[in-house]
Design a protein around this motif. Structure first.
Motif, PDB file in Angstrom:
ATOM      1  N   ARG A 239       0.737  -0.986  -0.202  1.00 48.54           N
ATOM      2  CA  ARG A 239      -0.552  -0.015   0.149  1.00 48.54           C
ATOM      3  C   ARG A 239       0.705   0.788   0.089  1.00 48.54           C
ATOM      4  O   ARG A 239       0.470   2.682   0.472  1.00 48.54           O
ATOM      5  N   ARG A 240       2.419   0.882   0.145  1.00 42.50           N
ATOM      6  CA  ARG A 240       2.911   2.375  -0.328  1.00 42.50           C
ATOM      7  C   ARG A 240       3.393   2.403  -1.613  1.00 42.50           C
ATOM      8  O   ARG A 240       3.960   3.079  -2.050  1.00 42.50           O
TER       9      ARG A 240
ATOM     10  N   ASP B 237      -3.599   2.103   5.000  1.00 36.93           N
ATOM     11  CA  ASP B 237      -2.770   1.868   4.223  1.00 36.93           C
ATOM     12  C   ASP B 237      -1.355   1.532   5.441  1.00 36.93           C
ATOM     13  O   ASP B 237      -0.925   1.453   5.106  1.00 36.93           O
ATOM     14  N   ASP B 238      -1.090   2.777   6.439  1.00 31.09           N
ATOM     15  CA  ASP B 238      -0.691   2.405   7.673  1.00 31.09           C
ATOM     16  C   ASP B 238      -0.368   1.350   8.270  1.00 31.09           C
ATOM     17  O   ASP B 238       0.115   0.904   9.017  1.00 31.09           O
TER      18      ASP B 238
END
Length: 748
Positions: free
Chosen positions: A481-482, A533-534
């Motif tokens: 997701r990054r 995401d995180d």
């Protein structure tokens, strides 16, 4: 102030004026001065100093560098705030009084120590990089440097011989290959204490506390030894723990080191939350105790006055405060500092009522028990930060020990392992390893996909590296997701080759917090859209399932807020104060506040005691400036009204480019969930007559399907028949009210 040629003999002057009438008179005079301050016109700034004068005998100095009028604290501390006329012989004392009139802000200890603190962190960062370049592991570097740091601090406050550690390092210049062995022997001696140190050749106190349990020292070359000696030459007793933990954490973290010296949370901001949450209730309680003690003494009941002060001190030493997202301990240290200031006042009052002096020992000596780090608890997921939080608390505690008790050595063991900082998740408890359990194909096939929150429906396609042959023991992985890469015509798109394990959190449930009296802190600033995401799909989905009573659209911080509110309403804690983003006032997060302020069941409601709805902040994780809200909650049966503080002016502090001086206008009233006073508009319900008149329209979760007109033409718009059914003009509210972006959206 003119220079005075004093001839008064110091003998018996201090003792002669220790009688009850003197003590009561000075306490009453301070209370009178504080009443004057409270009744100043709103246009008048709050004085930085109160000076209480006993003509012909002494001055007593009290400072409020926050200029909020909430706490006038003994300056520089409760041991040294009283200045006898005979003390004016000393240039240092005269200089302090001179500055009080000519440049009072120069006396602010936070300003005095900030430069020392930044320089100390810079030196340690330089050392950390040097040891990394030599191939040492970051965890070993952090442990070694924190042990050295404490030795530097200990020699400056008198726990080790003056300059003993620095002299030891200098003596090894000719043989740097012997530094590691010498320091390991010193660390072993500090861990156990010894009647005679073979390294420093003096008696060493017993430190322990876990800091020196591992005596490993890194191999040091000549250049690194020089850096250690230079670092030891700093005045470590003056470091400011309120920011030192953050700076030290970055000094020891390669990914964060480039931010060293910038974007820590200013102490004034921390105090803005801590004061109404913890300190003001305790000071109000102390004010009542002191008034009662003075009344008892005036009636000749000195023993009863002493007993009331004695009992309050015992209570102060038992109050426990939790920061459930403590980082490197800044909030906990600032709270400890205010406790020690209050303790100094209590000890001083006890002596004035004829009680035993604070340095005396014995069951009735008020100094036999003291405020110490065991009262300040933290929960932190980052192991490095959790380790530093304990160090910050001990350094701060020892600083205040000497300020309060003078050169009285602390009781051994000097450092005790209270285990007050827990390394774990503060909102989600689960079985298995910290950080989650990796998931295999066989686990999903045996238990079914529904047993794995966050697992995509097409998991057999998306949960494995493309082209990988299926195997039962194969671990599921997901795009991180990054990571992204550039693709012709499409621009930046996810790089699905960069993958991380898919995890699960067995037997997930809300985490428990230790039993405390107050909760305070700044949980992570993470919006609901960024949680996946995180934190990952699995964690975000599991967390939401563990709290079914909360909407899925709330920010991450609201899980902390919800837990603290539940504990407060149940009477388990007195108050809590938390920082959130200012989106707390918006519909989704506000619903959590309303859930507790206006509960649907018969449980006691929550009342907001203090709130700042929109305040500037600096987010320490990446230096991005954000706006925050401060809220302090208590049980409604204890208080119904609160103070709403709204900024009326903001300007950059000349002394710190990252801190805004904020002027607040305060109003008292019942604070609604939308952080307003007056009519509670957040309780209004929609009018049925307005239903179905408007709709929010297309609302994208991300911007991956938005394209420019040129990109749309490159995809075939206008040349490929029927493509206009799938690539359409796109407008949001800002496009309609301001200059439109002229973008299109791919609508499949």
């Amino acid at each position: 102030m003119p220079e005075l040629a004093l001839t008064l003999a110091p003998a018996d002057v201090r003792a002669a004026r220790r009688a009850d009438p003197y003590g009561r008179a000075m306490l009453s005079a301070k209370a009178q001065a504080e009443r004057y301050v409270r009744h100043l016109p709103a246009t008048e700034p709050t004085p930085l100093f109160l000076v209480i004068c006993d003509v012909g005998h002494s001055f007593e100095l009290f400072a409020d560098f926050t200029q909020k009028g909430r706490a006038n604290l003994p300056f520089p501390d409760a041991r040294a705030h009283r200045v006898l006329l005979t003390d004016l012989r000393e240039e240092k004392v005269r200089a302090r009084l001179r500055a009080l009139w000519l440049d009072p802000l120069a006396l602010d200890p936070a300003r005095l120590s900030a430069a020392v603190t930044r320089e100390a962190a810079r030196r340690l960062a330089e050392l950390a990089k040097s040891f990394e370049d030599a191939g040492n592991e970051p965890r070993q570097i952090a442990a070694f440097l924190t042990r050295c740091l404490f030795c530097m601090f200990a020699e400056d406050v008198g726990l080790l011989p003056k300059d003993g550690f620095r002299a030891l390092l200098e003596s090894l210049r000719a043989t740097p290959h012997g530094v590691a062995a010498t320091l390991e022997q010193l660390f072993r001696e500090l861990n156990t204490g010894t009647a005679f140190s073979t390294v420093l050749r003096v008696k060493l106190l017993h430190f322990n506390g876990g800091l020196f349990a591992d005596s490993t020292a890194l191999t040091v070359n000549g250049a690194q030894l020089d850096l250690l000696i230079k670092a030891a030459g700093l005045q470590w007793s003056e470091v400011e723990p309120a920011i030192f933990g953050t700076l030290l954490e970055r000094a020891l973290d390669p990914a964060e080191r480039h931010k060293l010296g910038a974007h820590y949370t200013p102490r004034a901001y921390v105090e803005r939350l801590i004061l109404p949450t913890v300190i003001e209730p305790l000071r109000a309680e102390w004010g009542n105790v002191l008034a009662s003690a003075i009344s008892q003494a005036e009636r000749g009941r000195t023993a009863r006055a002493q007993e009331e002060v004695f009992k309050f001190h015992r209570r102060l030493c038992s109050v426990r405060v939790l920061d459930p997202a403590c980082g490197s301990g800044n909030y906990l240290y600032v709270t400890l500092a205010h406790f020690k200031l209050l303790e100094g006042e209590v000890l001083d009052a006890y002596e004035r009522f004829g009680g035993a002096r604070r340095a005396e020992r014995g069951p009735r000596a008020i100094g036999a028990e003291t405020v110490d780090p065991h009262q300040f608890l933290g929960i932190e997921l980052n192991p490095r930060a959790a380790y530093l939080a304990e160090l910050v608390l001990w350094i701060g505690y020892l600083q205040w020990h000497y300020r309060t008790l003078g050169q009285v050595a602390p009781a051994e063991t000097v450092l005790r392992n209270f285990k007050n900082i827990e390394h774990r998740d503060a909102v989600l408890a689960y079985d298995g390893p910290v950080g989650g359990q990796p998931v295999t194909r066989k686990m999903v096939e045996d238990e079914g996909p529904d047993a794995f929150p966050g697992l995509p429906k097409l998991w057999e396609i998306y949960a494995f590296t493309p082209g990988e042959a299926p195997r039962p023991g194969q671990f599921l992985t997901m795009w991180d997701r990054r990571s992204t890469h550039q693709v012709l015509f499409l621009g930046v798109v996810p790089d699905t080759s960069k993958r991380v394990p898919f995890l699960r959190y067995p037997n997930a449930r809300p985490a428990d917090w230790p039993t405390v009296d107050y909760v305070v802190g700044t949980p992570p600033f993470l919006g609901s859209k960024m949680m996946r995401d995180d934190l990952g799909d699995a964690y975000a989905s599991t967390l939401r399932q563990a709290y079914p009573e909360l909407p899925e659209t709330i920010d991450f911080v609201m899980y902390w807020w919800h837990k603290a509110a539940l504990l407060t309403r149940a009477g388990s804690i007195h108050r809590f104060g938390l920082i959130t983003t200012n989106s707390l006032r918006q519909t989704s997060s506000r619903s959590v506040v309303a859930l507790h302020v206006r509960p649907v069941d018969k449980t006691p409601p929550l009342a907001l005691c203090f709130a700042v709805p929109d305040h500037p902040w600096v987010y320490t994780a990446d230096g991005a400036a954000v706006r925050i809200a401060m809220t302090v909650g208590g049980r409604a049966d204890d208080t119904q009204t609160g103070v709403l503080a709204e900024p009326t002016a903001e300007f950059v502090n000349d002394g710190d480019e990252h801190e805004y001086d904020v002027t607040l206008e305060c109003r008292r009233g019942v604070i609604s969930p939308d952080l307003t006073v007056g009519a509670d508009l957040s309780a209004c319900t929609p009018l049925r007559a307005n239903s179905d008149l408007v709709f929010m329209g297309a609302k994208l979760v991300g911007e991956g399907f938005i394209v420019t007109l040129d990109q749309a033409h490159a995809l075939g718009l206008g040349t490929v028949p029927g493509l206009d059914l799938y690539i359409k003009p796109f407008r949001n509210g800002r496009d309609l009210t301001e200059t439109p972006r002229d973008v299109w959206v791919i609508d499949l």
